[in-house]
Enzyme design. Structure first.
Site, PDB file in Angstrom:
ATOM      1  CG  HIS A  70      -3.785   7.341   0.926  1.00 16.71           C
ATOM      2  ND1 HIS A  70      -2.811   5.987   0.789  1.00 16.71           N
ATOM      3  CD2 HIS A  70      -4.370   6.251  -0.168  1.00 16.71           C
ATOM      4  CE1 HIS A  70      -3.172   5.001   0.568  1.00 16.71           C
ATOM      5  NE2 HIS A  70      -4.205   4.932  -0.603  1.00 16.71           N
ATOM      6  CD  GLU A  91      -2.670   1.084   2.327  1.00 12.28           C
ATOM      7  OE1 GLU A  91      -2.726  -0.052   3.085  1.00 12.28           O
ATOM      8  OE2 GLU A  91      -3.743   1.875   2.162  1.00 12.28           O
TER       9      GLU A  91
END
Ligand SMILES: CC(C)(COP(=O)([O-])OP(=O)([O-])OC[C@H]1O[C@@H](n2cnc3c(N)ncnc32)[C@H](O)[C@@H]1OP(=O)([O-])[O-])[C@@H](O)C(=O)NCCC(=O)NCCSC(=O)C[C@@](C)(O)CC(=O)[O-]
Ligand SMILES: NC(=O)C1=CN([C@@H]2O[C@H](COP(=O)(O)OP(=O)(O)OC[C@H]3O[C@@H](n4cnc5c(N)ncnc54)[C@H](OP(=O)(O)O)[C@@H]3O)[C@@H](O)[C@H]2O)C=CC1
Length: 442
Positions: free
Chosen positions: A385, A85
């Site tokens: 992110h 991730e």
């Protein structure tokens, strides 16, 4: 190993990968083979994989990153993290940078006490059966330890016998459950195999003294005798950034924590953020991450409602963060001494004991949680992110090589981090550029 090991490597992420490896090699005096292991070259050969699991057909890779800036109990740690991730490694490094400037994390870990469970049935009266078991407690402990004398000589082994009587799940007409707990000090091991050996080994004696019948003999993954804790204390003004005052950021984090305390729907996501960090280090260091996950979530439920593993609050001009969770880790056992990539990762992490390792894990969980809550309580998670996720989006759209970064930057600039947008950007290039961008010949 160099005396000048520091995890404060400013701008490390801006270096090409080869230079990052070279810097690491110099700092830890790593041999070329060890650097190759970290780089993934030959880390786990298919032949070895075939000896580790069944029906093996090969190996499976994940990116390995380094969590930086970590200071725990005054010691610097570079934390190996295996994770797919984006933004997880950046987030932990970001948080640890702020925390180290306010003195670093303070952490502690319990000794390696684990529980082996033995389920007894058909025992007659529960109180009488319990007493019969407790009467031969020393015999049970001696028998358990006879299956692992080397653990005893290390100072570990079976230490205590406890009996729990639980109500029948079918209601009052069912037989209550009688569960014997063997409390075992596993020292440097996670302990599952040795606990299971001891639990199976003492079962015949328990049957003999009670006249009952034993079914399950297995460890419990709710390792609540093996807790790790970390805390940090950040002066509120140190939380300020270019856009927001420290007070506003601190308030956002404390509000996020209140939300998780009150609401299991939020607590689950809060804890997912904690486990982003812990699982990544667990995978890189060869730990049983399913066991860690099971223990963490069971512990989060211990008061009858699912709660956050960490807590943030304001105290005398400081933002204070605390985390507590079970961590059944090992520096021996399982794949730890078998997987060459794990060995190289552990060399970089340079922990001297499983308890020290557990403290670093807890600090990583708290750091990861801080970074997420800081973003969530202020600008939102997407800004940081998605900026890092943009590279994955560019690759999905077909970009390759240097063009990945270029397309990702365009996506972030456009504020539209979507595969479709990336495809549009590639389609708008000249045919020669598009061919270069996608690694196809024109
Ligand atoms: C992404 C950042 C860190 C950017 O934050 P920023 O403000 O751009 O960072 P910075 O430029 O101030 O850099 C500070 C330090 O962060 C590190 N850093 C900074 N950028 C990088 C990078 N590219 N690669 C590696 N390290 C990086 C690096 O150590 C750097 O120090 P320096 O090297 O400059 O001295 C910040 O926005 C952030 O922490 N966001 C949160 C991201 C996050 O939590 N991701 C987890 C995935 S989301 C999720 O699954 C969990 C969640 C959110 O649902 C949990 C929950 O709900 O609670
Ligand atoms: N529910 C679960 O979580 C389950 C997990 N597992 C798996 O079990 C494995 C972990 O079990 P574990 O028993 O830790 O692993 P292992 O059996 O692989 O290894 C532990 C052994 O290492 C040896 N050892 C050497 N030095 C030390 C030391 N300083 N301290 C402690 N032990 C030492 C001990 O053997 P010796 O005394 O002979 O030297 C010990 O029994 C993991 O792979 C996990 O995935 C398995 C079943 C269930």
């Amino acid at each position: 190993m160099s005396d000048t090991v520091t995890s404060r490597l400013s701008g490390f992420h801006k270096l090409p990968m080869e230079e990052r490896l070279a810097q690491l090699g110099r700092m830890f005096r790593l041999a070329p083979e060890e650097l190759n292991m970290l780089h993934g070259v030959g880390a786990l050969q298919p032949t070895l994989a075939n000896q580790m699991i069944e029906n093996a057909v090969g190996t499976f890779s994940l990116p390995l990153g380094l969590g930086l800036n970590m200071m725990v109990n005054g010691r610097d740690y570079i934390v190996p993290m295996a994770v797919e991730e984006p933004s997880v490694v950046a987030a932990v490094s970001f948080a640890a940078k702020i925390v180290r400037e306010s003195g670093g994390f303070i952490a502690e870990a319990d000794p390696s006490m684990m529980i082996g469970q033995v389920q007894l049935t058909r025992f007659g009266d529960a109180t009488e059966a319990s007493q019969k078991i407790l009467d031969v407690k020393d015999q049970i402990l001696a028998l358990a330890n006879s299956f692992h004398p080397s653990m005893v000589s290390r100072g570990g082994g079976a230490k205590e016998v406890e009996v729990r009587v639980l109500p029948a799940p079918e209601g009052p007409r069912g037989e209550p459950l009688l569960i014997v707990h063997l409390v075992i000090d596993c020292q440097e091991a996670m302990g599952a195999n040795l606990i299971n050996t001891m639990a199976e080994g003492v079962a015949p004696l328990i049957e003999q003294v009670t006249g009952g019948k034993v079914y399950l003999r297995i460890l419990s993954n709710l390792a609540d005798r093996r807790l790790s804790r970390a805390m940090c204390r950040i002066p509120v003004p140190m939380l300020a950034d270019f856009e927001m005052a420290g007070e506003e950021i601190a308030e956002g984090i404390a509000q996020a924590s209140r939300f998780a305390q009150a609401d299991p729907y939020r607590a689950a996501t809060h804890n997912k953020g904690v486990m982003n960090g812990i699982d990544s280090v667990a995978i890189a260091t060869g730990q049983d991450w399913r066991a860690i996950e099971a223990g963490a979530h069971a512990f989060a439920c211990r008061e009858g409602q699912y709660r956050p593993l960490s807590n943030w609050f304001l105290e005398e001009g400081h933002l204070v963060g605390r985390i507590e969770l079970p961590l059944a880790l090992g520096t021996v056992g399982g794949p730890i001494k078998v997987h060459p990539g794990v060995q190289a990762a552990l060399k970089v992490m340079r922990v001297n004991s499983v308890r020290e390792m557990s403290m670093v894990f807890a600090a990583v969980g708290l750091a990861q949680n801080f970074a997420a809550l800081r973003a969530l309580g202020s600008v939102g998670i997407q800004k940081g992110h998605m900026a890092l996720h943009a590279r994955c989006v560019a690759v999905t759209a077909g970009a390759r090589g240097d063009w990945v970064e270029k397309i990702a930057n365009e996506l972030v600039k456009a504020g539209h981090v979507k595969v479709e947008k990336a495809r549009e950007l590639i389609a708008a290039l000249s045919p020669a550029e598009a061919a270069a961008a996608t690694g196809t010949t024109g």
